[in-house]
Write a protein that holds these residues in place. Structure first.
Motif, PDB file in Angstrom:
ATOM      1  N   UNK A   1       0.823  -1.208   0.000  1.00 30.68           N
ATOM      2  CA  UNK A   1       0.000   0.000   0.000  1.00 30.68           C
ATOM      3  C   UNK A   1       0.858   1.260   0.000  1.00 30.68           C
ATOM      4  N   UNK A   2       2.087   1.141   0.519  1.00 35.09           N
ATOM      5  CA  UNK A   2       3.015   2.269   0.537  1.00 35.09           C
ATOM      6  C   UNK A   2       3.858   2.320  -0.735  1.00 35.09           C
ATOM      7  N   UNK A   3       3.546   1.458  -1.707  1.00 37.04           N
ATOM      8  CA  UNK A   3       4.283   1.448  -2.957  1.00 37.04           C
ATOM      9  C   UNK A   3       5.578   0.673  -2.900  1.00 37.04           C
ATOM     10  N   UNK A   4       5.728  -0.185  -1.901  1.00 37.40           N
ATOM     11  CA  UNK A   4       6.951  -0.953  -1.688  1.00 37.40           C
ATOM     12  C   UNK A   4       6.678  -2.413  -2.028  1.00 37.40           C
ATOM     13  N   UNK A   5       7.628  -3.068  -2.661  1.00 29.88           N
ATOM     14  CA  UNK A   5       7.476  -4.479  -2.996  1.00 29.88           C
ATOM     15  C   UNK A   5       8.301  -5.302  -2.002  1.00 29.88           C
ATOM     16  N   UNK A   6       7.637  -5.934  -1.029  1.00 29.71           N
ATOM     17  CA  UNK A   6       8.377  -6.712  -0.029  1.00 29.71           C
ATOM     18  C   UNK A   6       8.930  -7.998  -0.635  1.00 29.71           C
ATOM     19  N   UNK A   7      10.163  -8.321  -0.285  1.00 29.67           N
ATOM     20  CA  UNK A   7      10.790  -9.540  -0.774  1.00 29.67           C
ATOM     21  C   UNK A   7      10.798 -10.645   0.267  1.00 29.67           C
ATOM     22  N   UNK A   8      11.234 -10.313   1.475  1.00 29.02           N
ATOM     23  CA  UNK A   8      11.370 -11.332   2.519  1.00 29.02           C
ATOM     24  C   UNK A   8      11.180 -10.675   3.882  1.00 29.02           C
ATOM     25  N   UNK A   9       9.933 -10.422   4.246  1.00 25.97           N
ATOM     26  CA  UNK A   9       9.714  -9.809   5.558  1.00 25.97           C
ATOM     27  C   UNK A   9      10.163 -10.726   6.692  1.00 25.97           C
ATOM     28  N   UNK A  10      10.834 -10.139   7.654  1.00 26.28           N
ATOM     29  CA  UNK A  10      11.202 -10.831   8.887  1.00 26.28           C
ATOM     30  C   UNK A  10      10.791  -9.908  10.024  1.00 26.28           C
ATOM     31  N   UNK A  11       9.963 -10.428  10.901  1.00 23.02           N
ATOM     32  CA  UNK A  11       9.492  -9.640  12.040  1.00 23.02           C
ATOM     33  C   UNK A  11      10.170 -10.193  13.284  1.00 23.02           C
ATOM     34  N   UNK A  12      10.773  -9.307  14.067  1.00 24.30           N
ATOM     35  CA  UNK A  12      11.419  -9.718  15.309  1.00 24.30           C
ATOM     36  C   UNK A  12      10.839  -8.918  16.459  1.00 24.30           C
ATOM     37  N   UNK A  13      10.466  -9.633  17.491  1.00 22.03           N
ATOM     38  CA  UNK A  13       9.940  -9.008  18.699  1.00 22.03           C
ATOM     39  C   UNK A  13      10.925  -9.305  19.816  1.00 22.03           C
ATOM     40  N   UNK A  14      11.515  -8.250  20.371  1.00 25.95           N
ATOM     41  CA  UNK A  14      12.478  -8.383  21.480  1.00 25.95           C
ATOM     42  C   UNK A  14      11.735  -8.240  22.786  1.00 25.95           C
ATOM     43  N   UNK A  15      12.146  -9.015  23.770  1.00 27.53           N
ATOM     44  CA  UNK A  15      11.512  -8.967  25.080  1.00 27.53           C
ATOM     45  C   UNK A  15      12.062 -10.053  25.970  1.00 27.53           C
ATOM     46  N   UNK A  16      11.185 -10.638  26.800  1.00 23.84           N
ATOM     47  CA  UNK A  16      11.603 -11.694  27.728  1.00 23.84           C
ATOM     48  C   UNK A  16      10.671 -12.889  27.571  1.00 23.84           C
ATOM     49  N   UNK A  17      11.273 -14.071  27.497  1.00 22.51           N
ATOM     50  CA  UNK A  17      10.493 -15.298  27.364  1.00 22.51           C
ATOM     51  C   UNK A  17       9.801 -15.635  28.690  1.00 22.51           C
ATOM     52  N   UNK A  18       8.881 -16.582  28.638  1.00 20.78           N
ATOM     53  CA  UNK A  18       8.119 -16.963  29.830  1.00 20.78           C
ATOM     54  C   UNK A  18       9.030 -17.456  30.944  1.00 20.78           C
ATOM     55  N   UNK A  19      10.095 -18.193  30.598  1.00 20.56           N
ATOM     56  CA  UNK A  19      11.008 -18.688  31.625  1.00 20.56           C
ATOM     57  C   UNK A  19      11.706 -17.537  32.350  1.00 20.56           C
ATOM     58  N   UNK A  20      12.131 -16.528  31.594  1.00 19.83           N
ATOM     59  CA  UNK A  20      12.862 -15.406  32.207  1.00 19.83           C
ATOM     60  C   UNK A  20      11.931 -14.451  32.942  1.00 19.83           C
ATOM     61  N   UNK A  21      10.703 -14.318  32.495  1.00 22.74           N
ATOM     62  CA  UNK A  21       9.746 -13.482  33.196  1.00 22.74           C
ATOM     63  C   UNK A  21       9.428 -14.089  34.548  1.00 22.74           C
ATOM     64  N   UNK A  22       9.341 -15.424  34.594  1.00 24.30           N
ATOM     65  CA  UNK A  22       9.005 -16.121  35.837  1.00 24.30           C
ATOM     66  C   UNK A  22      10.138 -16.214  36.835  1.00 24.30           C
ATOM     67  N   UNK A  23      11.372 -15.935  36.380  1.00 25.36           N
ATOM     68  CA  UNK A  23      12.505 -16.079  37.324  1.00 25.36           C
ATOM     69  C   UNK A  23      12.943 -14.779  37.914  1.00 25.36           C
TER      70      UNK A  23
END
Length: 156
Positions: A134-156
Motif C-alpha cells: 500500500x506504501x508502494x513498496x514491494x516486499x521480498x522477505x519480511x522478517x518480524x522480530x519481537x524483542x523482550x523476555x520469554x516466559x522462563x525469564x519473566x518467571x525467574x
C-alpha cells in the motif's frame, strides 16, 4: 484467504537433513559434505548461532579449522533456499525446521537468555506485506522480530 496460523510436521535429526538436502537439490544446488556439516551444526544449536559458532562446531566435528567466511557463504545459500533463517537483530541463524514451506517469519527473541522462538502467523505477516504494498513498496522477505523476555525469564 490465508490461514491465521499453521502447523507443520517438523522433522528432526537425519529426517531434517534429508528434507534440507531435497530442497537444496530441487533448487539446483549440490548437497556437499561441507554443506551437510554446516547444516548439521546449525541444526544442533538450541539458540540462534553465529557463523563463528557454526565454524567452531564444524571445525571440532571435522578435526580441522573451517573459516567463518566459508560458513557465511553456505549460510547465505541456506537462507536463499529456505534451509535457514537469519535472526537479523542478533546476526545469527537458525535451521528452518520445515524447509519445504516458504513463508514469512516472526521471531520472539529473549533479551535475557537469548532463546528465540519462531512463530508462523500468516494473518500478521500478510498484513505487513499488504501495508508495504500500500506504501508502494514491494516486499521480498519480511522478517518480524519481537524483542523482550520469554516466559522462563519473566518467571525467574
Amino acid at each position: 484467504m490465508a490461514s491465521h496460523a499453521h502447523e507443520h510436521h517438523e522433522p528432526e535429526g537425519p529426517a531434517l537433513a534429508r528434507a534440507a538436502q531435497g530442497v537444496l537439490e530441487q533448487a539446483g544446488e549440490q548437497w556437499t559434505a561441507m554443506r551437510a556439516s554446516v547444516f548439521a551444526a546449525l541444526a544442533g544449536f538450541e539458540k540462534p548461532a553465529s557463523a563463528y559458532d557454526i565454524a567452531d562446531a564444524v571445525s571440532n566435528a571435522l578435526g580441522r579449522r573451517i573459516a567463518a567466511n566459508s560458513v557465511y557463504r553456505i549460510l547465505d545459500l541456506f537462507v536463499g533456499t529456505n534451509l535457514a533463517r537469519k535472526v537479523e537483530s542478533v546476526n545469527a541463524y537458525v535451521a528452518n525446521a520445515h524447509p519445504d514451506c516458504l513463508h514469512d517469519c516472526i521471531f520472539l527473541v529473549c533479551d535475557a537468555c537469548g532463546q528465540t522462538t519462531h512463530l508462523d502467523d500468516d494473518r500478521v505477516t500478510n498484513g505487513v506485506r499488504d501495508a508495504a504494498q500500500a506504501a508502494g513498496f514491494v516486499p521480498q522477505r519480511p522478517v518480524i522480530e519481537v524483542r523482550g523476555r520469554c516466559a522462563d525469564c519473566v518467571g525467574s
